[in-house]
Design a protein around this motif. Structure first.
Motif, PDB file in Angstrom:
ATOM      1  N   THR A   1       0.990  -1.012  -0.028  1.00 53.06           N
ATOM      2  CA  THR A   1      -0.491   0.367   0.469  1.00 53.06           C
ATOM      3  C   THR A   1       0.875   1.419  -0.241  1.00 53.06           C
ATOM      4  O   THR A   1       0.679   2.449  -0.761  1.00 53.06           O
ATOM      5  N   THR A   2       1.671   1.213   0.848  1.00 50.41           N
ATOM      6  CA  THR A   2       2.718   2.423   0.848  1.00 50.41           C
ATOM      7  C   THR A   2       3.263   2.203  -0.348  1.00 50.41           C
ATOM      8  O   THR A   2       3.637   3.775  -1.274  1.00 50.41           O
ATOM      9  N   TRP A   3       3.976   1.433  -1.014  1.00 53.01           N
ATOM     10  CA  TRP A   3       4.523   1.537  -2.771  1.00 53.01           C
ATOM     11  C   TRP A   3       3.569   2.392  -3.550  1.00 53.01           C
ATOM     12  O   TRP A   3       3.855   2.896  -4.006  1.00 53.01           O
ATOM     13  N   TRP A   4       2.144   1.687  -3.636  1.00 50.18           N
ATOM     14  CA  TRP A   4       1.013   2.501  -4.568  1.00 50.18           C
ATOM     15  C   TRP A   4       1.129   4.076  -4.049  1.00 50.18           C
ATOM     16  O   TRP A   4       0.958   4.451  -4.805  1.00 50.18           O
ATOM     17  N   ASN A   5       0.653   4.327  -3.251  1.00 52.97           N
ATOM     18  CA  ASN A   5       0.615   5.655  -2.808  1.00 52.97           C
ATOM     19  C   ASN A   5       1.442   6.576  -3.255  1.00 52.97           C
ATOM     20  O   ASN A   5       1.982   7.520  -3.506  1.00 52.97           O
ATOM     21  N   GLY A   6       3.112   5.853  -2.764  1.00 51.10           N
ATOM     22  CA  GLY A   6       4.254   6.061  -2.924  1.00 51.10           C
ATOM     23  C   GLY A   6       3.991   6.888  -4.606  1.00 51.10           C
ATOM     24  O   GLY A   6       4.584   7.756  -5.434  1.00 51.10           O
ATOM     25  N   VAL A   7       4.659   5.443  -5.770  1.00 51.72           N
ATOM     26  CA  VAL A   7       3.511   5.886  -6.892  1.00 51.72           C
ATOM     27  C   VAL A   7       2.654   6.482  -7.599  1.00 51.72           C
ATOM     28  O   VAL A   7       2.695   7.999  -8.077  1.00 51.72           O
ATOM     29  N   LYS A   8       1.387   6.745  -7.104  1.00 54.27           N
ATOM     30  CA  LYS A   8       0.143   7.781  -7.009  1.00 54.27           C
ATOM     31  C   LYS A   8       0.898   8.988  -6.734  1.00 54.27           C
ATOM     32  O   LYS A   8       0.656  10.325  -7.769  1.00 54.27           O
ATOM     33  N   SER A   9       1.313   9.900  -5.861  1.00 54.70           N
ATOM     34  CA  SER A   9       1.982  10.674  -5.103  1.00 54.70           C
ATOM     35  C   SER A   9       3.482  11.040  -6.060  1.00 54.70           C
ATOM     36  O   SER A   9       3.759  12.538  -5.858  1.00 54.70           O
ATOM     37  N   GLY A  10       3.743  10.295  -6.485  1.00 52.72           N
ATOM     38  CA  GLY A  10       4.932  10.474  -7.346  1.00 52.72           C
ATOM     39  C   GLY A  10       6.930  10.677  -6.548  1.00 52.72           C
ATOM     40  O   GLY A  10       7.587  10.648  -7.698  1.00 52.72           O
ATOM     41  N   ILE A  11       6.222   9.119  -5.815  1.00 49.44           N
ATOM     42  CA  ILE A  11       7.696   9.383  -5.021  1.00 49.44           C
ATOM     43  C   ILE A  11       8.597   7.989  -5.455  1.00 49.44           C
ATOM     44  O   ILE A  11       9.818   8.162  -5.185  1.00 49.44           O
ATOM     45  N   TYR A  12       7.563   7.192  -5.750  1.00 51.37           N
ATOM     46  CA  TYR A  12       8.528   6.392  -6.363  1.00 51.37           C
ATOM     47  C   TYR A  12       8.057   6.775  -8.003  1.00 51.37           C
ATOM     48  O   TYR A  12       7.139   6.754  -8.572  1.00 51.37           O
ATOM     49  N   PRO A  13       9.078   5.497  -8.829  1.00 52.63           N
ATOM     50  CA  PRO A  13       9.077   5.900 -10.472  1.00 52.63           C
ATOM     51  C   PRO A  13       7.593   4.924 -11.002  1.00 52.63           C
ATOM     52  O   PRO A  13       6.843   4.057 -10.186  1.00 52.63           O
ATOM     53  N   LYS A  14       7.109   5.630 -11.653  1.00 55.94           N
ATOM     54  CA  LYS A  14       6.018   5.297 -12.513  1.00 55.94           C
ATOM     55  C   LYS A  14       5.994   3.666 -13.055  1.00 55.94           C
ATOM     56  O   LYS A  14       6.828   3.869 -13.275  1.00 55.94           O
ATOM     57  N   PRO A  15       4.907   2.907 -13.176  1.00 57.56           N
ATOM     58  CA  PRO A  15       4.879   1.387 -13.748  1.00 57.56           C
ATOM     59  C   PRO A  15       4.757   1.320 -15.167  1.00 57.56           C
ATOM     60  O   PRO A  15       4.375   2.352 -15.487  1.00 57.56           O
ATOM     61  N   VAL A  16       4.988   0.302 -15.831  1.00 55.98           N
ATOM     62  CA  VAL A  16       4.931  -0.021 -17.410  1.00 55.98           C
ATOM     63  C   VAL A  16       3.653  -0.750 -17.071  1.00 55.98           C
ATOM     64  O   VAL A  16       4.064  -2.356 -16.868  1.00 55.98           O
ATOM     65  N   LYS A  17       3.004  -0.828 -18.227  1.00 55.35           N
ATOM     66  CA  LYS A  17       2.529  -2.194 -18.422  1.00 55.35           C
ATOM     67  C   LYS A  17       2.380  -2.984 -19.087  1.00 55.35           C
ATOM     68  O   LYS A  17       2.439  -2.788 -20.600  1.00 55.35           O
TER      69      LYS A  17
END
Length: 75
Positions: A35-51
């Motif tokens: 959950t922390t990871w996905w929240n960080g992705v949404k807020s721009g803390i962590y890199p964006k994924p590739v589908k």
């Protein structure tokens, strides 16, 4: 970090945040909960994924390495 990142390619979420229940256990590169990871992705803390496909999400190794280097240089 004992885990050696490949030069190029993709990492799945379990390879990034680890999975102690896997056999053998997968050590965390970035030790946070899902959950922390996905929240960080949404807020721009962590890199964006590739589908890679409708059911497969991954992250570029280069993006993860850049994030780790930026985090290490801050501290």
């Amino acid at each position: 970090m004992n885990y050696q990142l490949p030069e190029t390619g993709f990492l799945r979420l379990s390879q990034i945040i680890g999975n102690p229940k896997a056999d053998p256990p997968i050590p965390a590169i970035i030790p946070v909960k899902k959950t922390t990871w996905w929240n960080g992705v949404k807020s721009g803390i962590y890199p964006k994924p590739v589908k890679l496909s409708p059911r497969v999400t991954a992250w570029r190794v280069e993006d993860i390495r850049k994030f780790i280097n930026a985090t290490n240089s801050e501290g």
